[in-house]
Design a protein around this motif. Structure first.
Motif, PDB file in Angstrom:
ATOM      1  N   VAL A 105      18.084 -29.608 -11.088  1.00  0.00           N
ATOM      2  CA  VAL A 105      17.529 -30.170  -9.847  1.00  0.00           C
ATOM      3  C   VAL A 105      17.688 -29.166  -8.689  1.00  0.00           C
ATOM      4  CG1 VAL A 105      19.529 -31.504  -8.960  1.00  0.00           C
ATOM      5  CG2 VAL A 105      17.196 -32.379  -8.645  1.00  0.00           C
ATOM      6  N   PRO A 136       2.117 -28.840  -6.874  1.00  0.00           N
ATOM      7  CA  PRO A 136       1.204 -29.204  -7.959  1.00  0.00           C
ATOM      8  C   PRO A 136       1.381 -30.642  -8.461  1.00  0.00           C
ATOM      9  CG  PRO A 136       2.927 -27.725  -8.749  1.00  0.00           C
ATOM     10  CD  PRO A 136       3.064 -27.786  -7.269  1.00  0.00           C
ATOM     11  N   GLY A 180       1.276 -32.841 -11.740  1.00  0.00           N
ATOM     12  CA  GLY A 180       1.395 -32.682 -13.191  1.00  0.00           C
ATOM     13  C   GLY A 180       0.341 -33.396 -14.004  1.00  0.00           C
ATOM     14  N   ARG A 225      14.565 -32.501 -16.510  1.00  0.00           N
ATOM     15  CA  ARG A 225      13.777 -33.603 -17.055  1.00  0.00           C
ATOM     16  C   ARG A 225      12.949 -34.285 -15.976  1.00  0.00           C
ATOM     17  NH1 ARG A 225      15.869 -37.093 -20.062  1.00  0.00           N
ATOM     18  NH2 ARG A 225      17.535 -35.848 -20.988  1.00  0.00           N
ATOM     19  N   HIS A 276      11.889 -37.956 -14.298  1.00  0.00           N
ATOM     20  CA  HIS A 276      12.519 -39.253 -14.040  1.00  0.00           C
ATOM     21  C   HIS A 276      11.424 -40.212 -13.588  1.00  0.00           C
ATOM     22  CE1 HIS A 276      15.394 -36.001 -13.183  1.00  0.00           C
ATOM     23  NE2 HIS A 276      16.355 -36.826 -13.545  1.00  0.00           N
ATOM     24  N   SER A 288       8.929 -38.989 -10.326  1.00  0.00           N
ATOM     25  CA  SER A 288       7.550 -38.509 -10.481  1.00  0.00           C
ATOM     26  C   SER A 288       6.676 -39.489 -11.257  1.00  0.00           C
ATOM     27  CB  SER A 288       7.555 -37.181 -11.246  1.00  0.00           C
ATOM     28  OG  SER A 288       8.131 -37.376 -12.523  1.00  0.00           O
ATOM     29  N   TRP A 306      11.657 -31.571 -21.585  1.00  0.00           N
ATOM     30  CA  TRP A 306      10.711 -30.705 -22.302  1.00  0.00           C
ATOM     31  C   TRP A 306      11.335 -30.115 -23.581  1.00  0.00           C
ATOM     32  CZ3 TRP A 306      10.984 -30.997 -16.969  1.00  0.00           C
ATOM     33  CH2 TRP A 306       9.791 -31.193 -16.265  1.00  0.00           C
ATOM     34  N   PHE A 352      10.202 -15.397  -9.826  1.00  0.00           N
ATOM     35  CA  PHE A 352      11.033 -16.326  -9.048  1.00  0.00           C
ATOM     36  C   PHE A 352      11.521 -15.643  -7.769  1.00  0.00           C
ATOM     37  CE2 PHE A 352      14.488 -19.253  -7.981  1.00  0.00           C
ATOM     38  CZ  PHE A 352      13.935 -20.477  -8.287  1.00  0.00           C
TER      39      PHE A 352
HETATM   40 ZN1  ZEM Z   1       8.375 -28.556 -12.259  1.00  0.00          ZN
HETATM   41  N1  ZEM Z   1       8.254 -30.577 -12.442  1.00  0.00           N
HETATM   42  N2  ZEM Z   1       6.346 -28.464 -11.991  1.00  0.00           N
HETATM   43  N3  ZEM Z   1       8.502 -26.585 -11.906  1.00  0.00           N
HETATM   44  N4  ZEM Z   1      10.359 -28.692 -12.436  1.00  0.00           N
HETATM   45  C1  ZEM Z   1       9.302 -31.422 -12.682  1.00  0.00           C
HETATM   46  C2  ZEM Z   1      10.620 -31.081 -12.900  1.00  0.00           C
HETATM   47  C3  ZEM Z   1      11.093 -29.790 -12.808  1.00  0.00           C
HETATM   48  C4  ZEM Z   1       5.459 -29.507 -12.078  1.00  0.00           C
HETATM   49  C5  ZEM Z   1       5.790 -30.891 -12.082  1.00  0.00           C
HETATM   50  O1  ZEM Z   1       4.801 -31.800 -11.787  1.00  0.00           O
HETATM   51  C6  ZEM Z   1       7.104 -31.346 -12.338  1.00  0.00           C
HETATM   52  C7  ZEM Z   1       7.479 -25.718 -11.636  1.00  0.00           C
HETATM   53  C8  ZEM Z   1       6.140 -26.019 -11.743  1.00  0.00           C
HETATM   54  C9  ZEM Z   1       5.632 -27.300 -11.924  1.00  0.00           C
HETATM   55  C10 ZEM Z   1      11.226 -27.632 -12.391  1.00  0.00           C
HETATM   56  C11 ZEM Z   1      10.940 -26.326 -12.002  1.00  0.00           C
HETATM   57  C12 ZEM Z   1       9.666 -25.874 -11.749  1.00  0.00           C
HETATM   58  C13 ZEM Z   1       8.829 -32.760 -12.730  1.00  0.00           C
HETATM   59  C14 ZEM Z   1       9.703 -33.978 -12.937  1.00  0.00           C
HETATM   60  C15 ZEM Z   1       7.473 -32.716 -12.522  1.00  0.00           C
HETATM   61  C16 ZEM Z   1       6.552 -33.930 -12.526  1.00  0.00           C
HETATM   62  C17 ZEM Z   1      10.261 -34.466 -11.596  1.00  0.00           C
HETATM   63  C18 ZEM Z   1      11.149 -35.676 -11.778  1.00  0.00           C
HETATM   64  O2  ZEM Z   1      10.618 -36.711 -12.199  1.00  0.00           O
HETATM   65  O3  ZEM Z   1      12.349 -35.569 -11.516  1.00  0.00           O
HETATM   66  C19 ZEM Z   1       4.114 -28.987 -12.085  1.00  0.00           C
HETATM   67  C20 ZEM Z   1       2.817 -29.756 -12.170  1.00  0.00           C
HETATM   68  C21 ZEM Z   1       4.224 -27.624 -12.007  1.00  0.00           C
HETATM   69  C22 ZEM Z   1       3.086 -26.670 -12.047  1.00  0.00           C
HETATM   70  C23 ZEM Z   1       3.100 -25.601 -12.829  1.00  0.00           C
HETATM   71  C24 ZEM Z   1       7.996 -24.438 -11.247  1.00  0.00           C
HETATM   72  C25 ZEM Z   1       7.135 -23.254 -10.807  1.00  0.00           C
HETATM   73  C26 ZEM Z   1       9.358 -24.520 -11.317  1.00  0.00           C
HETATM   74  C27 ZEM Z   1      10.401 -23.505 -11.018  1.00  0.00           C
HETATM   75  C28 ZEM Z   1      10.171 -22.195 -11.141  1.00  0.00           C
HETATM   76  C29 ZEM Z   1      12.553 -28.081 -12.785  1.00  0.00           C
HETATM   77  C30 ZEM Z   1      13.791 -27.205 -12.935  1.00  0.00           C
HETATM   78  C31 ZEM Z   1      12.456 -29.440 -13.049  1.00  0.00           C
HETATM   79  C32 ZEM Z   1      13.554 -30.379 -13.517  1.00  0.00           C
HETATM   80  C33 ZEM Z   1      14.178 -31.082 -12.343  1.00  0.00           C
HETATM   81  C34 ZEM Z   1      15.259 -32.058 -12.738  1.00  0.00           C
HETATM   82  O4  ZEM Z   1      15.613 -32.859 -11.865  1.00  0.00           O
HETATM   83  O5  ZEM Z   1      15.758 -32.031 -13.849  1.00  0.00           O
END
Ligand code: ZEM
Length: 286
Positions: free
Chosen positions: A31, A132, A134, A166, A168, A172, A178, A258
Motif C-alpha cells: 500500500v 487509470p 482498471g 491486492r 480490496h 476499488s 495477482w 519508477f
Molecule cells: Zn495498481 N491497482 N494500477 N499500480 N497497484 C491496485 C493496487 C495496486 C491499476 C489499478 O486499477 C489498481 C499501477 C498501475 C495500475 C499497485 C501499484 C501500481 C488496485 C487495487 C487497482 C484497482 C486497489 C484496492 O482495491 O486496494 C491500474 C488500472 C493501473 C494501470 C496500469 C502502477 C503503475 C503501480 C506502481 C508502480 C500496488 C502496489 C497495488 C496494491 C495495493 C495494496 O493495497 O495492496
C-alpha cells in the motif's frame, strides 16, 4: 550530521514499519508503493499540473478522489516517521516510502532524490480522473500514461508492480491478489499473465475482473481488465513476454521507470537541487 536532511535515518524507520502482522498479507509495503504511485501519477506533462509536489492527498480535493480510496492506511503507517523526522516533507516521505518498500520486498534499488515541496499550488491541482481505471483497455492505458510522458515499454514495466499487494472490494471494487506471494517483488505477474488461463468473473458487486481457472491451484488469483489488455495488444505483449523470461531486465527497467515516475513535475537545477520548492528542504540528496 545534523538530522535535517538525513534521509538514511528516514529510510531505516520506513523499513522498520513494513512488518504489520495485523494488516493484509502482513506488510505495509504494497500500500506504500501504491501511495507513491498515486501521489505522482496525477501528473500532466502538457499543463505541468499534478504530480507529487504538494502532497495533495492530505486534502479532500485529491484525497477524496475515489481512485485514492484506502490510501489513508498508507499515510497513517507513515505518521510516526513524519513525527520522528518533522523536517521531511510529506511529498518526499511518500515517494521515498515506495522506493524503500520495493527494495525491502526484494525489488531493485531505485534512484531517489529529496526536495519535493508540501506547498500546495492551487493552480497545479489535478482534477479527479487522472489515475487509470482498471475496468478499461489499452487505449485508456495509453491515454493516461502518455499524458505523464511514458511510452508503451514503460507502461508494461510499471504494471509489473502488480506482483505486490491486492485489490480490496471496499476500495476499488475488485477483489484478490495477482500472485501467490504478494509481499515479494518479482516478475511473477508477467509469468502468470502468460502461463495461466484467465476467465472473466462478475463479482457480487457487479464488478468484472479475470480469475484463473486451473482446478488444482489452491488460491484464486486475479487480473484487472487493464492487466489482461497488456497480453492482447500487439505493442504491449512483447514487453510482457520479455519481462516474463528476463527478471533482471524487468528489475532494471522497473527501477528506471519508477525513478522517472516519482520525479514527474519536480524541477531541478544542474546540481539536482529541486527548484520549484518554496521551503528550505530542497536540495538534500539521499
Ligand atoms: Zn495498481 N491497482 N494500477 N499500480 N497497484 C491496485 C493496487 C495496486 C491499476 C489499478 O486499477 C489498481 C499501477 C498501475 C495500475 C499497485 C501499484 C501500481 C488496485 C487495487 C487497482 C484497482 C486497489 C484496492 O482495491 O486496494 C491500474 C488500472 C493501473 C494501470 C496500469 C502502477 C503503475 C503501480 C506502481 C508502480 C500496488 C502496489 C497495488 C496494491 C495495493 C495494496 O493495497 O495492496
Amino acid at each position: 550530521m545534523n538530522e535535517k536532511g538525513n534521509f538514511a535515518a528516514v529510510r531505516k524507520d520506513i523499513a522498520k514499519l513494513l512488518h504489520q502482522p495485523e494488516y493484509d498479507d502482513g506488510s505495509a509495503g504494497p500500500v506504500l508503493v501504491r501511495l507513491a504511485w498515486h501521489s505522482s501519477g496525477t501528473y500532466d506533462a502538457a499543463t505541468d499540473t499534478g504530480g507529487s509536489n504538494g502532497a495533495g492527498m492530505r486534502y479532500e480535493h485529491e484525497g477524496g478522489d475515489p481512485a485514492n480510496a484506502g490510501l489513508q492506511h498508507a499515510r497513517v503507517f507513515l505518521e510516526p516517521v513524519k513525527a520522528a523526522h518533522p523536517w521531511i516533507t510529506y511529498a518526499d516521505l511518500w515517494t521515498l516510502a515506495g522506493v524503500v518498500a520495493i527494495k525491502e520486498m526484494g525489488g531493485p534499488s531505485i534512484p531517489w532524490q529529496g526536495g519535493r515541496t508540501d506547498f500546495v499550488d492551487d493552480s497545479k491541482l489535478p482534477p479527479h480522473g487522472r489515475l487509470p481505471d482498471g475496468a478499461k483497455g489499452s487505449d485508456h492505458l495509453r491515454w493516461i500514461f502518455y499524458r505523464m510522458g511514458f511510452n508503451d515499454q514503460e507502461i508494461v514495466a510499471l504494471s509489473g508492480a502488480h506482483s505486490l499487494g491486492r485489490c480490496h472490494s471496499d476500495r476499488s471494487g475488485f477483489e484478490g491478489a495477482w500472485v501467490n506471494n504478494p509481499t515479494r517483488f518479482s516478475n511473477q505477474y508477467f509469468r502468470l499473465l502468460l502461463s495461466l488461463q484467465w476467465k472473466k468473473k462478475t463479482l457480487k458487486n457487479g464488478v468484472e475482473q479475470f480469475v484463473n481457472y486451473d482446478e488444482d491451484s489452491e488460491t484464486e488469483l486475479m487480473m484487472l481488465p487493464t492487466d489482461i489488455a497488456l497480453t492482447q495488444d500487439r505493442e504491449f505483449k512483447p514487453w510482457v513476454e520479455l519481462y516474463a523470461r528476463d527478471k533482471d531486465r524487468f528489475f532494471d527497467d522497473f527501477s528506471k521507470v519508477f525513478a522517472k515516475l516519482v520525479e514527474l513535475g519536480i524541477q531541478r537545477d544542474e546540481n539536482g537541487v529541486a527548484t520549484n520548492t518554496d521551503n528550505e528542504n530542497g536540495g538534500y540528496h539521499a
